[in-house]
Design a protein around this motif. Structure first.
Motif, PDB file in Angstrom:
ATOM      1  N   ILE A   1      30.621  19.812  73.444  1.00 13.07           N
ATOM      2  CA  ILE A   1      30.016  21.021  72.960  1.00 13.07           C
ATOM      3  C   ILE A   1      28.712  20.846  72.592  1.00 13.07           C
ATOM      4  CG2 ILE A   1      30.279  22.902  71.741  1.00 13.07           C
ATOM      5  CD1 ILE A   1      32.685  22.915  71.445  1.00 13.07           C
ATOM      6  N   GLU A   2      28.627  20.391  71.561  1.00  5.98           N
ATOM      7  CA  GLU A   2      26.892  19.832  71.164  1.00  5.98           C
ATOM      8  C   GLU A   2      25.648  19.300  71.908  1.00  5.98           C
ATOM      9  OE1 GLU A   2      24.359  16.465  68.349  1.00  5.98           O
ATOM     10  OE2 GLU A   2      26.469  16.390  68.107  1.00  5.98           O
ATOM     11  N   ARG A   3      26.184  18.781  72.776  1.00  3.70           N
ATOM     12  CA  ARG A   3      25.138  18.109  74.266  1.00  3.70           C
ATOM     13  C   ARG A   3      24.983  19.630  75.366  1.00  3.70           C
ATOM     14  NH1 ARG A   3      20.610  15.577  75.011  1.00  3.70           N
ATOM     15  NH2 ARG A   3      20.613  13.896  77.273  1.00  3.70           N
ATOM     16  N   SER A   4      26.344  20.197  75.564  1.00  2.00           N
ATOM     17  CA  SER A   4      26.334  21.377  76.521  1.00  2.00           C
ATOM     18  C   SER A   4      24.863  22.656  75.460  1.00  2.00           C
ATOM     19  CB  SER A   4      27.455  22.089  77.066  1.00  2.00           C
ATOM     20  OG  SER A   4      27.755  22.333  75.586  1.00  2.00           O
ATOM     21  N   VAL A   5      25.038  22.831  74.738  1.00  2.00           N
ATOM     22  CA  VAL A   5      24.064  23.744  73.642  1.00  2.00           C
ATOM     23  C   VAL A   5      22.374  22.882  73.473  1.00  2.00           C
ATOM     24  CG1 VAL A   5      23.315  24.943  71.714  1.00  2.00           C
ATOM     25  CG2 VAL A   5      25.861  24.878  72.779  1.00  2.00           C
ATOM     26  N   ASP A   6      22.997  21.678  73.413  1.00  2.00           N
ATOM     27  CA  ASP A   6      21.427  21.040  73.467  1.00  2.00           C
ATOM     28  C   ASP A   6      20.527  20.622  74.636  1.00  2.00           C
ATOM     29  OD1 ASP A   6      21.551  21.164  70.818  1.00  2.00           O
ATOM     30  OD2 ASP A   6      22.028  19.307  70.724  1.00  2.00           O
ATOM     31  N   ARG A   7      20.945  20.067  75.723  1.00  2.00           N
ATOM     32  CA  ARG A   7      20.561  19.695  76.713  1.00  2.00           C
ATOM     33  C   ARG A   7      20.369  20.783  77.585  1.00  2.00           C
ATOM     34  NH1 ARG A   7      23.729  16.320  82.034  1.00  2.00           N
ATOM     35  NH2 ARG A   7      21.228  15.367  82.424  1.00  2.00           N
ATOM     36  N   GLU A   8      18.961  20.925  78.218  1.00  2.00           N
ATOM     37  CA  GLU A   8      18.649  22.129  79.397  1.00  2.00           C
ATOM     38  C   GLU A   8      18.481  21.403  80.484  1.00  2.00           C
ATOM     39  OE1 GLU A   8      15.579  24.308  77.821  1.00  2.00           O
ATOM     40  OE2 GLU A   8      16.693  25.488  76.014  1.00  2.00           O
ATOM     41  N   VAL A   9      18.852  22.179  81.654  1.00  2.00           N
ATOM     42  CA  VAL A   9      18.654  21.674  83.027  1.00  2.00           C
ATOM     43  C   VAL A   9      18.513  23.083  83.544  1.00  2.00           C
ATOM     44  CG1 VAL A   9      19.739  20.810  84.957  1.00  2.00           C
ATOM     45  CG2 VAL A   9      20.338  19.693  82.978  1.00  2.00           C
ATOM     46  N   PHE A  10      18.109  22.855  85.055  1.00  2.00           N
ATOM     47  CA  PHE A  10      17.193  23.874  85.076  1.00  2.00           C
ATOM     48  C   PHE A  10      16.679  25.133  84.231  1.00  2.00           C
ATOM     49  CE2 PHE A  10      19.950  21.950  88.373  1.00  2.00           C
ATOM     50  CZ  PHE A  10      19.122  21.289  89.359  1.00  2.00           C
ATOM     51  N   GLY A  11      16.147  24.954  83.630  1.00  2.00           N
ATOM     52  CA  GLY A  11      15.331  25.612  82.107  1.00  2.00           C
ATOM     53  C   GLY A  11      16.838  26.785  81.858  1.00  2.00           C
TER      54      GLY A  11
ATOM     55  N   PRO B   1      20.453  25.516  78.881  1.00  4.06           N
ATOM     56  CA  PRO B   1      21.045  24.383  78.031  1.00  4.06           C
ATOM     57  C   PRO B   1      22.349  24.578  79.280  1.00  4.06           C
ATOM     58  CG  PRO B   1      21.078  26.232  77.494  1.00  4.06           C
ATOM     59  CD  PRO B   1      19.762  27.340  78.254  1.00  4.06           C
ATOM     60  N   ILE B   2      22.858  22.968  79.558  1.00  2.00           N
ATOM     61  CA  ILE B   2      23.922  22.935  80.466  1.00  2.00           C
ATOM     62  C   ILE B   2      25.790  23.680  80.510  1.00  2.00           C
ATOM     63  CG2 ILE B   2      23.490  20.891  81.532  1.00  2.00           C
ATOM     64  CD1 ILE B   2      25.197  19.870  79.501  1.00  2.00           C
ATOM     65  N   GLY B   3      25.298  24.896  79.020  1.00  3.52           N
ATOM     66  CA  GLY B   3      26.694  25.414  78.377  1.00  3.52           C
ATOM     67  C   GLY B   3      26.153  26.102  78.814  1.00  3.52           C
ATOM     68  N   ALA B   4      25.384  27.279  79.388  1.00  2.00           N
ATOM     69  CA  ALA B   4      25.025  28.162  79.551  1.00  2.00           C
ATOM     70  C   ALA B   4      25.638  28.677  81.096  1.00  2.00           C
ATOM     71  CB  ALA B   4      23.981  28.594  79.987  1.00  2.00           C
ATOM     72  N   ASN B   5      26.241  27.012  81.272  1.00  2.00           N
ATOM     73  CA  ASN B   5      27.030  27.511  83.038  1.00  2.00           C
ATOM     74  C   ASN B   5      27.901  28.110  83.037  1.00  2.00           C
ATOM     75  OD1 ASN B   5      24.148  26.602  84.947  1.00  2.00           O
ATOM     76  ND2 ASN B   5      24.370  24.818  83.119  1.00  2.00           N
ATOM     77  N   GLN B   6      29.117  28.045  83.911  1.00  4.29           N
ATOM     78  CA  GLN B   6      30.375  28.642  83.988  1.00  4.29           C
ATOM     79  C   GLN B   6      31.847  27.275  83.939  1.00  4.29           C
ATOM     80  OE1 GLN B   6      30.926  32.063  86.726  1.00  4.29           O
ATOM     81  NE2 GLN B   6      30.244  33.425  86.077  1.00  4.29           N
ATOM     82  N   LEU B   7      30.817  26.483  84.950  1.00  6.02           N
ATOM     83  CA  LEU B   7      31.328  25.201  85.212  1.00  6.02           C
ATOM     84  C   LEU B   7      31.843  24.142  83.777  1.00  6.02           C
ATOM     85  CD1 LEU B   7      29.939  24.290  88.685  1.00  6.02           C
ATOM     86  CD2 LEU B   7      33.001  24.445  87.836  1.00  6.02           C
TER      87      LEU B   7
END
Length: 398
Positions: free
Chosen positions: A277-287, A289-295
């Motif tokens: 969870i921490e990484r999905s909030v902090d890491r940004e890819v394609f502009g 956070p990866i946590g904003a992706n449905q997958l």
């Protein structure tokens, strides 16, 4: 930086716990966060077990905490489970230590020992002044204790033990070993050409007792497991555990340890989920956070479901244990589910962390490696599947 909500806030487990249970949990969480987490990655890398923490665990009341009397805390089963969960959220090796000391060695003495044996060993073990180990598994038959080859023969008024044990936690650090061996003396359960399994309390300073730490481990590296050699080890006649006759003795202790694993593995799973969870909030890819992706959110949701279901199962088993109705088959349900799901969560979390997930900047690979050991000891997945299969069909497939 966005801050992720606490998983505790999503599912209010605290409402199901008493104030005493919450106090035990918070005490264990504080120890894990303040003492274990700052050093565990270094210790895992260095294969170092911090002997100085044993006394601290004793001072906190965690050693043999579910036992009554003899300096033990007499806490409930759920309180003990919560302590296991919090310690394993830091590292499986430290929950393993508490299990070996309390659920195996101390439980064997408490369940089956004489009053003199209890007075001699339990207070010091509860305080962390003495360490015990539980010597059951052998090199050729971890899942088949009935086939053990270690023997104990009468010699005058004493016993002589010969044989070998393997994967014995704490043995090179222990002051006393609970050694399980086969005897052929009719007075002590043997006879008719058969041999009965009996337990013996063996001070590790006894000549002929040798414990050698197992090297080359890629799992449980901040813990100690050993090979034991018993070469003409002579103990007094009163070293035998009077209340343990047959395999029901060691199995009674194994079920205590398996119960702790049901909770503990969910601690490792929770740690991996929190990292993901921490990484999905902090890491940004394609502009974003990866946590904003449905997958990613779907993966996190599935992991969270399994953590919460596993803890609810552990809580249910704990309440059954406190009522005195918990069965070995029910423990197998918990052990099989908790470890299997914890491993799946660890692997999914590693994928979410991508390349960084294989480094010790995150605890996930360490948990995954440790859980491979937890999956094996106290009964493999297959052993617990067979226990449940026998329960469901009435047919023995062992």
């Amino acid at each position: 930086m966005t801050t992720a909500p606490s998983i505790d806030a999503v599912f209010d487990l605290d409402a199901l716990l008493s104030s005493e249970e919450l106090e035990w949990q918070q005490k264990a969480r504080a120890f894990a966060q303040d003492r274990l987490l700052p050093v565990i990655e270094e210790d895992f890398e260095a294969k170092h077990f911090r002997r100085e923490f044993v006394k601290e665990l004793g001072d906190l009341g965690f050693l043999g905490m579910h036992l009554q009397g003899y300096g033990c805390a007499g806490a409930g089963a759920v309180s003990y489970g919560l302590v296991c969960l919090e310690l394993e959220a830091a590292d499986s090796g430290w929950r393993t230590f508490v299990s070996v000391q309390g659920s195996l060695a101390m439980s064997a003495i408490h369940k089956y020992g004489s009053e003199e044996q209890k007075q001699q060993w339990l207070p010091g073990m509860a305080a962390g002044d003495l360490i015990g180990c539980f010597a059951l598994t052998e090199p050729q038959g971890g899942s088949d204790p009935a086939g053990m080859t270690t023997t104990a023969r009468r010699d005058g008024d004493g016993w002589v033990l010969d044989g070998a044990k393997r994967w014995i936690g704490l043995a090179s650090l222990a002051d006393v070993a609970v050694v399980w061996a086969k005897v052929d003396d009719p007075e002590f359960g043997g006879g008719d050409g058969g041999r009965a399994v009996r337990g013996f309390l063996v001070p590790t300073s006894t000549p002929g007792f040798t414990a050698t730490p197992i090297d080359g481990k890629l799992s449980m590296r901040a813990s100690v497991q050993c090979d034991i050699s018993l070469d003409g080890v002579r103990v007094d006649g009163d070293a035998i555990l009077p209340g343990a006759k047959g395999l029901s003795g060691p199995f009674g202790c194994l079920n205590e340890a398996r119960y702790g694993i049901v909770w503990g593995a969910m601690g490792a799973a929770r740690s991996c989920l929190e990292a993901a969870i921490e990484r999905s909030v902090d890491r940004e890819v394609f502009g974003k956070p990866i946590g904003a992706n449905q997958l990613i959110q779907a993966k996190l949701a599935d992991m969270f479901l399994e953590v919460e279901k596993g803890i609810l199962l552990a809580l249910h088993l704990g309440r059954l244990k406190e009522r005195g109705t918990l069965t070995p088959a029910q423990i197998s349900v918990g052990k099989l589910n908790s470890v299997r799901e914890a491993l799946a969560i660890a692997h999914e979390a590693r994928a979410i962390l991508a390349g960084d997930g294989i480094t010790n900047a995150w605890p996930v690979m360490r948990h995954a490696a440790n859980l491979e050991s937890v999956r094996t000891y106290e009964g493999t997945d297959e052993i617990h599947q067979l226990i449940l299969g026998r329960e469901l069909t009435g047919l023995n497939a062992f």
